[in-house]
Design a protein around this motif. Structure first.
Motif, PDB file in Angstrom:
ATOM      1  N   ALA A   1      -9.289   7.502  -1.595  1.00 35.37           N
ATOM      2  CA  ALA A   1      -8.424   8.539  -2.156  1.00 35.37           C
ATOM      3  C   ALA A   1      -7.086   8.640  -1.440  1.00 35.37           C
ATOM      4  N   SER A   2      -7.007   8.212  -0.184  1.00 34.92           N
ATOM      5  CA  SER A   2      -5.754   8.365   0.554  1.00 34.92           C
ATOM      6  C   SER A   2      -4.835   7.156   0.457  1.00 34.92           C
ATOM      7  N   GLY A   3      -5.359   5.976   0.199  1.00 35.62           N
ATOM      8  CA  GLY A   3      -4.497   4.807   0.123  1.00 35.62           C
ATOM      9  C   GLY A   3      -5.260   3.520  -0.088  1.00 35.62           C
ATOM     10  N   VAL A   4      -4.532   2.429   0.090  1.00 34.66           N
ATOM     11  CA  VAL A   4      -5.094   1.100  -0.154  1.00 34.66           C
ATOM     12  C   VAL A   4      -4.759   0.183   1.018  1.00 34.66           C
ATOM     13  N   ARG A   5      -5.739  -0.645   1.401  1.00 37.49           N
ATOM     14  CA  ARG A   5      -5.557  -1.648   2.443  1.00 37.49           C
ATOM     15  C   ARG A   5      -5.736  -3.015   1.799  1.00 37.49           C
ATOM     16  N   VAL A   6      -4.711  -3.858   1.973  1.00 33.60           N
ATOM     17  CA  VAL A   6      -4.715  -5.188   1.376  1.00 33.60           C
ATOM     18  C   VAL A   6      -4.672  -6.207   2.504  1.00 33.60           C
ATOM     19  N   ARG A   7      -5.627  -7.136   2.502  1.00 31.97           N
ATOM     20  CA  ARG A   7      -5.621  -8.232   3.481  1.00 31.97           C
ATOM     21  C   ARG A   7      -5.541  -9.526   2.692  1.00 31.97           C
ATOM     22  N   ASN A   8      -4.432 -10.244   2.865  1.00 32.69           N
ATOM     23  CA  ASN A   8      -4.230 -11.525   2.203  1.00 32.69           C
ATOM     24  C   ASN A   8      -4.481 -12.650   3.192  1.00 32.69           C
ATOM     25  N   LEU A   9      -4.163 -13.879   2.796  1.00 35.09           N
ATOM     26  CA  LEU A   9      -4.355 -15.014   3.695  1.00 35.09           C
ATOM     27  C   LEU A   9      -3.608 -14.808   5.004  1.00 35.09           C
ATOM     28  N   VAL A  10      -2.367 -14.380   4.885  1.00 37.48           N
ATOM     29  CA  VAL A  10      -1.543 -14.100   6.057  1.00 37.48           C
ATOM     30  C   VAL A  10      -1.025 -12.678   5.908  1.00 37.48           C
ATOM     31  N   GLY A  11      -1.369 -11.829   6.818  1.00 38.08           N
ATOM     32  CA  GLY A  11      -0.857 -10.467   6.810  1.00 38.08           C
ATOM     33  C   GLY A  11      -1.804  -9.462   6.181  1.00 38.08           C
ATOM     34  N   SER A  12      -1.682  -8.253   6.679  1.00 39.13           N
ATOM     35  CA  SER A  12      -2.455  -7.116   6.165  1.00 39.13           C
ATOM     36  C   SER A  12      -1.508  -5.946   5.979  1.00 39.13           C
ATOM     37  N   TYR A  13      -1.804  -5.140   4.991  1.00 34.14           N
ATOM     38  CA  TYR A  13      -0.951  -4.002   4.675  1.00 34.14           C
ATOM     39  C   TYR A  13      -1.825  -2.788   4.422  1.00 34.14           C
ATOM     40  N   GLU A  14      -1.410  -1.662   4.946  1.00 31.21           N
ATOM     41  CA  GLU A  14      -2.089  -0.399   4.676  1.00 31.21           C
ATOM     42  C   GLU A  14      -1.045   0.551   4.105  1.00 31.21           C
ATOM     43  N   LEU A  15      -1.274   0.956   2.868  1.00 31.43           N
ATOM     44  CA  LEU A  15      -0.280   1.763   2.162  1.00 31.43           C
ATOM     45  C   LEU A  15      -0.904   3.047   1.633  1.00 31.43           C
ATOM     46  N   PRO A  16      -0.196   4.166   1.769  1.00 32.46           N
ATOM     47  CA  PRO A  16      -0.658   5.387   1.093  1.00 32.46           C
ATOM     48  C   PRO A  16      -0.329   5.276  -0.393  1.00 32.46           C
ATOM     49  N   TRP A  17      -1.065   5.994  -1.222  1.00 36.09           N
ATOM     50  CA  TRP A  17      -0.831   5.935  -2.659  1.00 36.09           C
ATOM     51  C   TRP A  17       0.562   6.432  -3.041  1.00 36.09           C
ATOM     52  N   GLU A  18       1.207   7.211  -2.177  1.00 36.80           N
ATOM     53  CA  GLU A  18       2.532   7.743  -2.482  1.00 36.80           C
ATOM     54  C   GLU A  18       3.569   6.638  -2.676  1.00 36.80           C
ATOM     55  N   VAL A  19       3.410   5.498  -2.027  1.00 35.60           N
ATOM     56  CA  VAL A  19       4.395   4.428  -2.142  1.00 35.60           C
ATOM     57  C   VAL A  19       4.068   3.449  -3.270  1.00 35.60           C
ATOM     58  N   VAL A  20       2.927   3.633  -3.932  1.00 39.00           N
ATOM     59  CA  VAL A  20       2.501   2.729  -5.003  1.00 39.00           C
ATOM     60  C   VAL A  20       2.892   3.320  -6.356  1.00 39.00           C
ATOM     61  N   ARG A  21       3.643   2.540  -7.130  1.00 37.26           N
ATOM     62  CA  ARG A  21       4.027   2.951  -8.484  1.00 37.26           C
ATOM     63  C   ARG A  21       2.924   2.593  -9.486  1.00 37.26           C
ATOM     64  N   GLY A  22       2.277   1.448  -9.287  1.00 38.95           N
ATOM     65  CA  GLY A  22       1.238   1.033 -10.213  1.00 38.95           C
ATOM     66  C   GLY A  22       0.503  -0.209  -9.747  1.00 38.95           C
ATOM     67  N   VAL A  23      -0.594  -0.497 -10.423  1.00 39.68           N
ATOM     68  CA  VAL A  23      -1.400  -1.688 -10.163  1.00 39.68           C
ATOM     69  C   VAL A  23      -1.191  -2.629 -11.339  1.00 39.68           C
ATOM     70  N   ARG A  24      -0.708  -3.836 -11.071  1.00 37.98           N
ATOM     71  CA  ARG A  24      -0.379  -4.793 -12.127  1.00 37.98           C
ATOM     72  C   ARG A  24      -1.293  -6.002 -12.068  1.00 37.98           C
ATOM     73  N   PHE A  25      -1.607  -6.495 -13.251  1.00 35.94           N
ATOM     74  CA  PHE A  25      -2.319  -7.765 -13.384  1.00 35.94           C
ATOM     75  C   PHE A  25      -1.756  -8.416 -14.640  1.00 35.94           C
ATOM     76  N   ASP A  26      -0.597  -9.043 -14.490  1.00 35.78           N
ATOM     77  CA  ASP A  26       0.131  -9.606 -15.619  1.00 35.78           C
ATOM     78  C   ASP A  26      -0.609 -10.794 -16.214  1.00 35.78           C
ATOM     79  N   ARG A  27      -0.413 -10.978 -17.518  1.00 40.91           N
ATOM     80  CA  ARG A  27      -1.030 -12.105 -18.213  1.00 40.91           C
ATOM     81  C   ARG A  27      -0.521 -13.404 -17.600  1.00 40.91           C
ATOM     82  N   GLY A  28      -1.426 -14.296 -17.253  1.00 42.58           N
ATOM     83  CA  GLY A  28      -1.064 -15.576 -16.665  1.00 42.58           C
ATOM     84  C   GLY A  28      -0.873 -15.541 -15.156  1.00 42.58           C
TER      85      GLY A  28
END
Length: 157
Positions: free
Chosen positions: A78-105
């Motif tokens: 409820a407070s935010g999202v933590r993303v761990r990719n191949l290189v780097g990790s990010y912890e973001l509160p939902w306030e900085v997120v405009r939306g979740v995208r999954f574009d076609r292709g």
């Protein structure tokens, strides 16, 4: 509607491929190491125990390199999202997120931030098909629940 407490996502298909490939790579290098013995080429050198150990070591290093691709994950609550990719990790509160995208292709989903930046989420891969779509939907529900709480808080003032 019940509120989602938290979401934990990892790619499935790439993990299966990576673990299988890592095991195969280790086995191939180990078998190759056992076959290294005797003289080389025209007999000027010979394979020794150290060469065999080095080949097994290369197999281990190769397998570990392949397993790096199993690192991505997304954890959200409820407070935010933590993303761990191949290189780097990010912890973001939902306030900085405009939306979740999954574009076609697109090969994976991404977070659209308020500063017009896109943060890829490699853990939500198109190869996982419906599992990835469900993950994106769960993240969108968490984001919408956060937006609703902000709206209620602003209206309550």
């Amino acid at each position: 509607m019940s509120e989602i407490e938290s979401v934990h996502l990892r790619p499935r298909r790439i993990r299966v491929v990576c673990w299988t490939s890592a095991a195969a790579l280790f086995v191939v290098f180990s078998l190759l190491a056992t076959s290294l013995s005797g003289a080389t080429g025209n007999g000027y050198g010979s394979f020794q125990r150290g060469d065999q150990i080095a080949m097994v070591g290369l197999g281990v290093l190769g397998a570990l390199a392949v397993l790096i691709f199993t690192r991505p994950r997304v954890d959200a609550n409820a407070s935010g999202v933590r993303v761990r990719n191949l290189v780097g990790s990010y912890e973001l509160p939902w306030e900085v997120v405009r939306g979740v995208r999954f574009d076609r292709g697109a090969p994976w989903a991404s977070l659209e931030l308020h500063d017009d930046d896109l943060l890829p989420m490699v853990a939500l891969q198109a190869a996982d098909k419906e599992r990835a779509v469900e993950g994106v939907r769960a993240l969108r529900r968490l984001h919408q629940a956060h937006q609703a709480r902000l709206t209620e808080g602003a209206a309550g003032r």
